[in-house]
Motif scaffolding. Structure first.
Motif, mmCIF file in Angstrom:
data_model
loop_
_atom_site.group_PDB
_atom_site.id
_atom_site.type_symbol
_atom_site.label_atom_id
_atom_site.label_comp_id
_atom_site.label_asym_id
_atom_site.label_seq_id
_atom_site.Cartn_x
_atom_site.Cartn_y
_atom_site.Cartn_z
ATOM 1 N N PHE A 110 -12.361 -29.601 45.073
ATOM 2 C CA PHE A 110 -13.088 -29.416 46.319
ATOM 3 C C PHE A 110 -14.029 -30.587 46.590
ATOM 4 O O PHE A 110 -14.212 -30.994 47.744
ATOM 5 N N ALA A 111 -14.604 -31.144 45.541
ATOM 6 C CA ALA A 111 -15.467 -32.305 45.735
ATOM 7 C C ALA A 111 -14.678 -33.479 46.302
ATOM 8 O O ALA A 111 -15.151 -34.184 47.206
ATOM 9 N N HIS A 112 -13.466 -33.697 45.800
ATOM 10 C CA HIS A 112 -12.642 -34.794 46.291
ATOM 11 C C HIS A 112 -12.186 -34.529 47.721
ATOM 12 O O HIS A 112 -12.167 -35.439 48.563
ATOM 13 N N ALA A 176 -11.403 -14.978 35.079
ATOM 14 C CA ALA A 176 -10.934 -15.062 33.692
ATOM 15 C C ALA A 176 -10.388 -16.460 33.399
ATOM 16 O O ALA A 176 -10.599 -17.009 32.299
ATOM 17 N N TYR A 177 -9.723 -17.056 34.379
ATOM 18 C CA TYR A 177 -9.210 -18.418 34.237
ATOM 19 C C TYR A 177 -10.355 -19.418 34.161
ATOM 20 O O TYR A 177 -10.297 -20.394 33.401
ATOM 21 N N TRP A 178 -11.418 -19.194 34.917
ATOM 22 C CA TRP A 178 -12.587 -20.072 34.831
ATOM 23 C C TRP A 178 -13.194 -20.023 33.429
ATOM 24 O O TRP A 178 -13.609 -21.042 32.886
ATOM 25 N N ALA A 179 -13.262 -18.820 32.858
ATOM 26 C CA ALA A 179 -13.884 -18.658 31.539
ATOM 27 C C ALA A 179 -13.013 -19.218 30.422
ATOM 28 O O ALA A 179 -13.525 -19.706 29.410
ATOM 29 N N ASP A 180 -11.698 -19.159 30.606
ATOM 30 C CA ASP A 180 -10.761 -19.602 29.576
ATOM 31 C C ASP A 180 -9.528 -20.151 30.285
ATOM 32 O O ASP A 180 -8.693 -19.390 30.771
ATOM 33 N N GLY A 181 -9.422 -21.478 30.348
ATOM 34 C CA GLY A 181 -8.328 -22.101 31.079
ATOM 35 C C GLY A 181 -7.050 -22.185 30.284
ATOM 36 O O GLY A 181 -6.336 -23.209 30.362
ATOM 37 N N SER A 182 -6.723 -21.148 29.572
ATOM 38 C CA SER A 182 -5.510 -21.132 28.754
ATOM 39 C C SER A 182 -4.274 -21.074 29.647
ATOM 40 O O SER A 182 -4.340 -20.683 30.820
ATOM 41 N N ASP A 183 -3.129 -21.450 29.070
ATOM 42 C CA ASP A 183 -1.869 -21.326 29.803
ATOM 43 C C ASP A 183 -1.633 -19.882 30.224
ATOM 44 O O ASP A 183 -1.097 -19.623 31.306
ATOM 45 N N GLU A 184 -2.022 -18.952 29.354
ATOM 46 C CA GLU A 184 -1.813 -17.539 29.680
ATOM 47 C C GLU A 184 -2.591 -17.148 30.929
ATOM 48 O O GLU A 184 -2.050 -16.509 31.839
ATOM 49 N N ALA A 188 -1.015 -16.421 34.713
ATOM 50 C CA ALA A 188 -1.245 -15.089 35.288
ATOM 51 C C ALA A 188 -1.531 -15.161 36.787
ATOM 52 O O ALA A 188 -1.405 -14.145 37.493
ATOM 53 N N LEU A 189 -1.893 -16.339 37.265
ATOM 54 C CA LEU A 189 -2.227 -16.501 38.688
ATOM 55 C C LEU A 189 -1.034 -16.936 39.522
ATOM 56 O O LEU A 189 -1.148 -17.014 40.759
ATOM 57 N N MET A 236 -6.629 -26.070 42.028
ATOM 58 C CA MET A 236 -7.646 -25.724 43.017
ATOM 59 C C MET A 236 -8.308 -24.393 42.678
ATOM 60 O O MET A 236 -9.517 -24.216 42.902
ATOM 61 N N PHE A 237 -7.546 -23.441 42.145
ATOM 62 C CA PHE A 237 -8.168 -22.194 41.675
ATOM 63 C C PHE A 237 -9.225 -22.502 40.619
ATOM 64 O O PHE A 237 -10.310 -21.920 40.617
#
Length: 322
Positions: A110-112, A176-184, A188-189, A236-237
């Motif tokens: 978003f900054a870019h 949850a993705y923000w807290a843990d950017g794992s592949d899982e 999931a998104l 972006m998410f």
């Protein structure tokens, strides 16, 4: 106005707009043909597509689109504004008709995006503008506001969030993705990028689904399905978390600079629900507040009514003409 709950707050006083009846309805104004031009401009080596209409000598309205769409969401609004205003509506990189550089060569954040749009308006030689902010357009626009608050003549806020209250159940897997950017958590998104989800964004919460053109979700989905685009959307998410961190700063700027604001919000939206609309009234004193009985892409169902409110707002509060 039928089927629209309207609450007007102007300088802290609840009142309807007496000037609203002074202007012809957009349907009548739309009888005057307004050419819309589809152009491109190079910014940092990236071809940015944009729509432009109206006389550049007139005050500018900058239209910033949401996810997962493009400036096409403004296709009907632009001609209605262009009789009296200069209108610009860019597509972000990776969206609409703009170029989609590789994630290895371009930072999707978003900054870019805000930097790109800032350069875009500068190259168009625009020194001040009112901003229509919707969905992703809100953090892009508020970053512009933070850079150049003196340039922003007014805010038209449509399902665009700047408060924690507006991030409810829909955002749980994204948080949850923000807290843990794992592949899982990232994978999931991916369901949010499928045709069913795109159609849902356009049809959920609307009064009459038959009014919503299938071209909208099919066109957006065609672009989402380009090779590599869904990973851009997942980036972006992840980047949206940086917007939440900026919320307190943006709210402070609202209080300090007090831009006039028009809020037009689809109250049945589950992505950015109405709980995110009301807090603006804490920080802005010159607010017109309208909850519409529709969903996320409110222009699809209430385009003429919204155009009338926008023109009245611009004429009266923001960009008076000679």
């Amino acid at each position: 106005m039928a089927n629209i709950l309207v609450v007007s707050i102007v300088a802290g006083v609840f009142a309807a707009s007496p000037e609203a009846s002074a202007r012809p309805t957009p349907s009548a104004a739309a009888q005057v043909s307004q050419d819309v031009y589809h152009r491109t401009i190079s910014i940092d080596g990236v071809e940015i597509a944009y729509r432009e209409a109206g006389d550049p000598r007139k005050p500018t309205v900058l239209l910033l689109h949401g996810f997962p769409t493009s400036s096409q969401m403004f296709r009907n609004l632009i001609p209605q504004l262009a009789e009296d205003y200069h209108v610009l509506a860019p597509d972000y990189p990776g969206y609409g008709a703009s170029a989609m550089p590789s994630r290895d060569d371009f930072e999707y954040s978003f900054a870019h995006f805000a930097d790109i749009v800032d350069q875009f308006v500068s190259q168009k030689d625009v020194s001040s503008y009112a901003i229509y902010l919707m969905d992703y357009g809100a953090p892009v626009g508020y970053r512009l506001f933070a850079k150049h608050p003196e340039r922003v003549t007014g805010l038209i806020i449509q399902n665009g969030n700047a408060y924690d209250e507006g991030l409810r159940d829909f955002w749980t897997p994204i948080k949850a993705y923000w807290a843990d950017g794992s592949d899982e958590n990232r994978n999931a998104l991916r369901g949010l990028l499928k045709l069913e989800a795109t159609k849902w964004q356009y049809t959920h919460g609307v009064g009459d689904v038959a009014k919503i053109s299938p071209d909208t979700w099919h066109g957006d989905q065609y672009l989402l399905d380009r090779p590599g685009n869904q990973d851009i959307q997942l980036d972006m998410f992840a980047s949206y978390a940086t917007n939440v961190a900026e919320y307190p700063h943006w709210q402070k700027l609202f209080r300090e600079h007090q831009p006039p604001a028009l809020i037009l919000w689809g109250k049945n939206d589950q992505i950015f629900p109405a709980e995110g609309a009301h807090p603006y009234k804490r920080d802005l004193t010159n607010v017109e507040f309208h909850l519409l009985d529709t969903g996320h892409f409110a222009l699809e169902e209430y385009g003429d009514e919204m155009a009338s409110e926008i023109l009245d707002f611009l004429d009266r509060e923001v960009l008076p003409r000679d």
